[in-house]
Design a protein around this motif. Structure first.
Motif, PDB file in Angstrom:
ATOM      1  N   LYS A 104      59.874  62.762 -14.965  1.00 11.65           N
ATOM      2  CA  LYS A 104      59.306  61.952 -13.865  1.00 11.65           C
ATOM      3  C   LYS A 104      58.796  60.624 -14.287  1.00 11.65           C
ATOM      4  N   MET A 105      59.158  59.386 -13.647  1.00  8.69           N
ATOM      5  CA  MET A 105      58.314  58.270 -14.068  1.00  8.69           C
ATOM      6  C   MET A 105      57.780  57.524 -12.926  1.00  8.69           C
ATOM      7  N   GLU A 106      56.688  56.878 -12.986  1.00  6.98           N
ATOM      8  CA  GLU A 106      56.081  56.216 -12.038  1.00  6.98           C
ATOM      9  C   GLU A 106      55.614  54.851 -12.741  1.00  6.98           C
ATOM     10  N   LEU A 107      56.095  53.717 -12.308  1.00  6.68           N
ATOM     11  CA  LEU A 107      55.653  52.423 -12.764  1.00  6.68           C
ATOM     12  C   LEU A 107      55.152  51.515 -11.897  1.00  6.68           C
ATOM     13  N   ASP A 108      54.152  50.742 -12.205  1.00  4.87           N
ATOM     14  CA  ASP A 108      53.324  50.001 -11.423  1.00  4.87           C
ATOM     15  C   ASP A 108      52.986  48.447 -11.906  1.00  4.87           C
ATOM     16  N   VAL A 109      53.701  47.367 -11.441  1.00  2.00           N
ATOM     17  CA  VAL A 109      53.459  46.130 -12.055  1.00  2.00           C
ATOM     18  C   VAL A 109      52.767  45.312 -11.007  1.00  2.00           C
ATOM     19  N   TYR A 110      51.575  44.762 -11.243  1.00  5.70           N
ATOM     20  CA  TYR A 110      51.166  43.945 -10.213  1.00  5.70           C
ATOM     21  C   TYR A 110      50.784  42.596 -11.064  1.00  5.70           C
ATOM     22  N   THR A 111      51.269  41.169 -10.258  1.00  6.83           N
ATOM     23  CA  THR A 111      50.922  40.038 -10.999  1.00  6.83           C
ATOM     24  C   THR A 111      50.635  38.975  -9.893  1.00  6.83           C
ATOM     25  N   CYS A 112      49.746  38.011 -10.130  1.00  8.73           N
ATOM     26  CA  CYS A 112      49.496  36.897  -9.502  1.00  8.73           C
ATOM     27  C   CYS A 112      50.554  35.937  -9.816  1.00  8.73           C
ATOM     28  N   SER A 113      51.557  36.028 -10.420  1.00  7.95           N
ATOM     29  CA  SER A 113      52.834  35.209 -10.937  1.00  7.95           C
ATOM     30  C   SER A 113      53.918  35.813 -10.119  1.00  7.95           C
ATOM     31  N   SER A 158      47.236  40.218 -13.938  1.00  7.78           N
ATOM     32  CA  SER A 158      46.709  41.428 -13.437  1.00  7.78           C
ATOM     33  C   SER A 158      46.992  42.517 -14.327  1.00  7.78           C
ATOM     34  N   HIS A 159      48.140  43.531 -14.060  1.00  4.97           N
ATOM     35  CA  HIS A 159      48.013  44.780 -14.622  1.00  4.97           C
ATOM     36  C   HIS A 159      49.356  45.461 -14.721  1.00  4.97           C
ATOM     37  N   ILE A 160      49.678  46.342 -15.592  1.00 11.70           N
ATOM     38  CA  ILE A 160      51.008  47.337 -15.554  1.00 11.70           C
ATOM     39  C   ILE A 160      50.509  48.631 -16.077  1.00 11.70           C
ATOM     40  N   CYS A 161      50.891  49.727 -15.410  1.00 19.31           N
ATOM     41  CA  CYS A 161      50.665  51.060 -15.661  1.00 19.31           C
ATOM     42  C   CYS A 161      51.859  51.678 -15.393  1.00 19.31           C
ATOM     43  N   ILE A 162      52.050  52.598 -16.326  1.00 11.74           N
ATOM     44  CA  ILE A 162      53.072  53.606 -16.323  1.00 11.74           C
ATOM     45  C   ILE A 162      52.707  55.113 -16.511  1.00 11.74           C
ATOM     46  N   HIS A 163      53.266  56.138 -16.056  1.00 10.13           N
ATOM     47  CA  HIS A 163      53.440  57.457 -16.197  1.00 10.13           C
ATOM     48  C   HIS A 163      54.759  58.006 -16.320  1.00 10.13           C
ATOM     49  N   LEU A 164      54.817  58.769 -17.261  1.00 13.79           N
ATOM     50  CA  LEU A 164      56.098  59.708 -17.840  1.00 13.79           C
ATOM     51  C   LEU A 164      55.822  61.010 -17.993  1.00 13.79           C
ATOM     52  N   TRP A 165      56.411  61.770 -17.214  1.00 15.04           N
ATOM     53  CA  TRP A 165      56.089  63.387 -17.443  1.00 15.04           C
ATOM     54  C   TRP A 165      57.547  63.871 -17.956  1.00 15.04           C
ATOM     55  N   ASP A 166      57.285  64.636 -18.924  1.00 10.16           N
ATOM     56  CA  ASP A 166      58.665  65.051 -19.681  1.00 10.16           C
ATOM     57  C   ASP A 166      58.767  66.759 -19.631  1.00 10.16           C
ATOM     58  N   GLU A 167      57.898  67.437 -18.667  1.00 13.78           N
ATOM     59  CA  GLU A 167      58.018  68.851 -18.668  1.00 13.78           C
ATOM     60  C   GLU A 167      59.372  69.120 -17.660  1.00 13.78           C
ATOM     61  N   ILE A 219      59.290  39.750 -18.999  1.00 19.23           N
ATOM     62  CA  ILE A 219      58.678  39.062 -17.569  1.00 19.23           C
ATOM     63  C   ILE A 219      57.667  38.074 -17.588  1.00 19.23           C
ATOM     64  N   ASN A 220      57.680  37.587 -18.925  1.00 19.11           N
ATOM     65  CA  ASN A 220      56.894  36.450 -19.335  1.00 19.11           C
ATOM     66  C   ASN A 220      55.398  36.461 -18.993  1.00 19.11           C
ATOM     67  N   MET A 221      54.717  37.747 -19.491  1.00 20.40           N
ATOM     68  CA  MET A 221      53.526  37.942 -19.191  1.00 20.40           C
ATOM     69  C   MET A 221      52.565  37.575 -20.423  1.00 20.40           C
ATOM     70  N   LYS A 222      51.421  37.706 -20.277  1.00 19.74           N
ATOM     71  CA  LYS A 222      50.657  37.517 -21.665  1.00 19.74           C
ATOM     72  C   LYS A 222      49.438  38.783 -21.619  1.00 19.74           C
ATOM     73  N   ILE A 223      49.603  39.600 -22.608  1.00 19.31           N
ATOM     74  CA  ILE A 223      48.429  40.527 -22.697  1.00 19.31           C
ATOM     75  C   ILE A 223      47.229  40.227 -23.070  1.00 19.31           C
ATOM     76  N   LEU A 224      46.119  40.660 -22.077  1.00 18.04           N
ATOM     77  CA  LEU A 224      44.903  40.558 -22.329  1.00 18.04           C
ATOM     78  C   LEU A 224      44.150  41.974 -23.227  1.00 18.04           C
ATOM     79  N   SER A 225      44.530  42.982 -22.829  1.00 16.59           N
ATOM     80  CA  SER A 225      44.014  44.091 -23.309  1.00 16.59           C
ATOM     81  C   SER A 225      45.235  45.100 -23.415  1.00 16.59           C
ATOM     82  N   GLY A 226      45.540  45.848 -24.375  1.00 17.52           N
ATOM     83  CA  GLY A 226      46.523  46.995 -24.437  1.00 17.52           C
ATOM     84  C   GLY A 226      47.971  46.462 -25.039  1.00 17.52           C
ATOM     85  N   PRO A 227      48.886  47.207 -24.926  1.00 13.80           N
ATOM     86  CA  PRO A 227      48.638  48.179 -24.165  1.00 13.80           C
ATOM     87  C   PRO A 227      48.096  49.351 -24.909  1.00 13.80           C
TER      88      PRO A 227
END
Length: 163
Positions: A114-123, A100-109, A70-78
């Protein structure tokens, strides 16, 4: 240092105010600010192939691949960790990106997982690229909402897809 106030207007006619000591620098900053789009995609999915406890490297690689795609630049992480807590077992990951940020949660039980993904960008953000990347987890159903946060909380897309 003497700072002068420079005022311009963004695409929706809201005032942008910059304090700096150089008019050329202010003009450059205004141009950069006017290209900010504030896009946000939130995805929930049922997945058949959630990563397991031993897939830390795979998750880090997936995260980096998404960010590059998605042509973003990492500042910290992942920063990706596995949680062993019963009822909450799975991966959690966050990454600060330049816009901005990206976060993900993946549950394997559960089956499916289940997966939750959040991508926020000022671009700008192409949801098709993000949705393509979750195919790595073999989704059977996903729901996503694309929000334009530059103009309030305007929903651009809200879809449920069953595969």
């Amino acid at each position: 240092m003497n700072l002068e106030e420079y005022i311009d207007y963004n695409l929706n006619n809201s005032p942008l105010v910059i304090y700096c000591n150089n008019q050329n620098k202010a003009i450059k900053l205004f141009k950069e600010l006017k290209h900010l789009e504030h896009k946000h995609i939130i995805i929930q999915a049922d997945v058949l192939s959630p990563p397991g406890k031993n897939d830390l490297n795979k998750m880090n690689d997936w995260f980096r691949d998404l960010i590059e795609s998605i042509n973003m630049k990492i500042l910290s992480g992942p920063h990706v960790v596995y949680c062993d807590m019963v009822g909450n077992r799975g991966f959690a990951g966050v990454c600060a990106i330049e816009t901005s940020h990206i976060c993900i949660h993946l549950w394997d039980e559960d089956n499916p997982g289940k997966m939750e993904l959040d991508v926020y960008t000022c671009s700008s953000l192409d949801p098709a690229i993000v949705l393509d990347k979750i195919r790595a987890f073999n989704p059977v159903k996903y729901e996503y909402t694309l929000i334009d946060r530059e103009h309030g909380q305007r929903v651009l897309e809200n879809k449920v897809i069953r595969l």
